[in-house]
Design a protein around this motif. Structure first.
Motif, PDB file in Angstrom:
ATOM      1  N   UNK A  52      -7.706  95.782  56.697  1.00 44.26           N
ATOM      2  CA  UNK A  52      -6.999  96.772  55.882  1.00 44.26           C
ATOM      3  C   UNK A  52      -7.721  96.990  54.557  1.00 44.26           C
ATOM      4  N   UNK A  53      -8.182  95.891  53.967  1.00 39.33           N
ATOM      5  CA  UNK A  53      -8.954  96.030  52.724  1.00 39.33           C
ATOM      6  C   UNK A  53     -10.204  96.868  52.996  1.00 39.33           C
ATOM      7  N   UNK A  54     -10.850  96.604  54.106  1.00 43.56           N
ATOM      8  CA  UNK A  54     -12.031  97.385  54.479  1.00 43.56           C
ATOM      9  C   UNK A  54     -11.676  98.849  54.656  1.00 43.56           C
ATOM     10  N   UNK A  81      -9.803  97.266  44.907  1.00 43.75           N
ATOM     11  CA  UNK A  81     -11.013  96.596  45.406  1.00 43.75           C
ATOM     12  C   UNK A  81     -12.275  97.395  45.117  1.00 43.75           C
ATOM     13  N   UNK A  82     -13.268  96.778  44.467  1.00 44.25           N
ATOM     14  CA  UNK A  82     -14.564  97.424  44.319  1.00 44.25           C
ATOM     15  C   UNK A  82     -15.181  97.656  45.704  1.00 44.25           C
ATOM     16  N   UNK A  90     -14.325  94.406  55.309  1.00 46.74           N
ATOM     17  CA  UNK A  90     -14.318  95.158  56.563  1.00 46.74           C
ATOM     18  C   UNK A  90     -15.346  94.622  57.536  1.00 46.74           C
ATOM     19  N   UNK A  91     -16.536  94.313  57.043  1.00 43.32           N
ATOM     20  CA  UNK A  91     -17.596  93.809  57.928  1.00 43.32           C
ATOM     21  C   UNK A  91     -17.212  92.465  58.531  1.00 43.32           C
ATOM     22  N   UNK A  92     -16.652  91.590  57.694  1.00 44.05           N
ATOM     23  CA  UNK A  92     -16.233  90.274  58.196  1.00 44.05           C
ATOM     24  C   UNK A  92     -15.186  90.451  59.299  1.00 44.05           C
ATOM     25  N   UNK A  93     -14.217  91.356  59.063  1.00 42.57           N
ATOM     26  CA  UNK A  93     -13.162  91.571  60.056  1.00 42.57           C
ATOM     27  C   UNK A  93     -13.735  92.095  61.368  1.00 42.57           C
ATOM     28  N   UNK A  94     -14.635  93.083  61.259  1.00 41.06           N
ATOM     29  CA  UNK A  94     -15.223  93.658  62.472  1.00 41.06           C
ATOM     30  C   UNK A  94     -16.052  92.602  63.217  1.00 41.06           C
ATOM     31  N   UNK A  95     -16.836  91.826  62.445  1.00 39.03           N
ATOM     32  CA  UNK A  95     -17.641  90.771  63.048  1.00 39.03           C
ATOM     33  C   UNK A  95     -16.775  89.761  63.773  1.00 39.03           C
TER      34      UNK A  95
END
Lengths: 316, 124
Positions: A52-54, A81-82, A90-95
């Motif tokens: 969601x942050x992503x 969020x910057x 977002x990248x961590x979640x997708x990974x």
């Protein structure tokens, strides 16, 4: 939105730290049945909050904001969020989701391949005797799996010990342990921080089968002796050790547990687990709610256009 | 020693295991003696007859009774392949549940101690 995100992540971290302790503090069957879903819930909550942050960044992209009918400028102004943080999350979640699917698919495929190969091996749940002098025993996955034992091991054990061995392997089949282990591996793949907990769960699954066998043969010491003798026999036959990472690990720990009285459920680990799960779910839910509000605000005041009907935009 | 009741099917497996462990064929009385006096002779007879029907054991007449032997068939080739995966530390073997894992030197020493302890306490 930052606070619930940090709460979600710190609960996930806390669970990752205390997970192995909780696994040891509970009877193995209870530990498995609670910690496997708990790992999945905590993993999903953390990944969802990060996703969601992503999305607060993705939503600012031209086509996405046009589709969602919200103002990218407003969103950029409102989001706490910057860009770098949002993109990173977002990248961590997708990974994490990708890794979980890859590992899960691979493991399911292997389970099916073994199941398929078991076709000609007697009937489901049967004992397959392997004519081999080296002592060895294992169970194939699924409720209809097979119990494979070598003649080398059968000859070395007494009738009572053979009964304990069969009861242990049978417990793996009856309780479909392969599926619990699959879920554990998926959770650990999605979130590497959960690996120590996953290892503790794998140990609990072996202990579960040991306790089941002890109940069936009504003799804890017999199961302990069977385990110890089999492990020593196997070692004697396989020197020099190949150094492989095999399942059924930490035999001394299992033997010691069987020489002690059966474990009882305790309230403290259950309370801790319940508190962690509740906090994690509520915090992740709040992240989603705040994200919704953010988009609502951006949608309510589209730049350069007359305000349209106020309606909520939901996240994917 | 008191022994718990066996679930259905488990007795069949114990009988197969006893026959496979034996170097020669066994009579129902011998099988019963090994598995425990709590079993009725007729129960063992029934199990052996069922196993014989399924083709898992063969029997030949010895005097007035039958003597039974476990059969090994080519199906064990598959099992052997799986065992090879385990031995090779193959990643594919992760879906198989092995009874005991490998031991370190420290584990071995600990286990010998624990075994002494367990067996020592067994003495009346």
């Amino acid at each position: 939105m930052t606070v619930p995100l940090l709460i979600t992540l710190s609960v996930m971290l806390t669970f990752a730290l205390v997970g192995p302790l909780l696994a040891r503090g509970l009877p193995p069957a209870v530990a498995t049945r609670l910690l496997v879903p708990a790992s999945l819930v905590v993993g999903v909550c953390a990944a969802w909050a990060l996703l969601i942050v992503g999305f607060t960044w993705v939503a600012q992209l031209g086509p996405v904001s046009r589709y969602g009918d919200w103002s990218p400028e407003q969103l950029r102004q409102d989001t706490p969020f910057p860009t770098i943080i949002a993109v990173g999350c977002g990248l961590v979640a997708v990974g994490s989701v990708t890794q979980a699917s890859v590992v899960g698919t691979r493991r399911i495929r292997r389970m099916l391949a073994v199941r398929h190969a078991c076709g000609p091996l007697g009937e489901p749940g049967s004992l397959v005797v392997l004519d081999d002098d080296r002592p060895d025993a294992f169970a194939t996955p699924g409720a209809g799996g097979r119990i494979v034992v070598t003649t080398g091991l059968l000859r070395a054990l007494t009738a009572a010990e053979r009964r304990a061995l069969i009861a242990h392997e049978k417990a793996h089949l009856t309780h479909r342990h392969a599926w619990w282990l699959l879920a554990t591996e998926v959770a650990a793949a999605a979130n590497p921080l959960l690996r120590p907990t996953a290892a503790a769960i794998e140990h609990a699954v072996e202990r579960w089968a040991d306790e089941d066998a002890a109940r069936e043969v009504t003799d804890r010491r017999l199961v302990a002796r069977t385990l110890a003798r089999t492990a020593l026999l196997t070692r004697a036959a396989t020197v020099p050790a190949t150094g492989l990472a095999a399942a059924g690990g930490d035999v001394p720990c299992r033997v010691r547990a069987l020489l002690a009285p059966p474990p009882r459920p305790r309230i403290l680990p259950l309370t801790v687990l319940l508190a962690l799960l509740t906090t994690c779910t509520v915090a992740a839910g709040t992240v989603q709610h705040r994200g919704d509000q953010l988009l609502d605000r951006a949608g309510a005041t589209p730049t350069g256009e007359p305000p349209i009907h106020h309606h909520r935009h939901h996240l994917p | 020693m008191e022994t718990g009741r066996r679930p259905r099917g488990t007795l069949e497996q114990e009988v197969v295991a006893a026959l496979a462990a034996s170097a020669r064929s066994m009579t129902p009385a011998e099988v019963r003696d090994q598995l425990g006096a709590d079993l009725a002779y007729t129960t063992v007879m029934t199990v052996l007859a069922r196993l014989s029907e399924k083709g898992l054991v063969t029997r030949k007449r010895v005097g007035r009774a039958y003597a039974y032997t476990a059969i090994r068939d080519e199906a064990e080739l598959t099992a052997r392949q799986m065992q090879k995966l385990l031995d090779a530390g193959d990643d594919r073997a992760a879906v198989l549940s092995r009874f005991v894992g490998t031991l370190t030197d420290e584990d071995e020493r600990l286990l010998v101690d624990l075994l002494h302890h367990a067996e020592g306490d067994d003495q009346p």
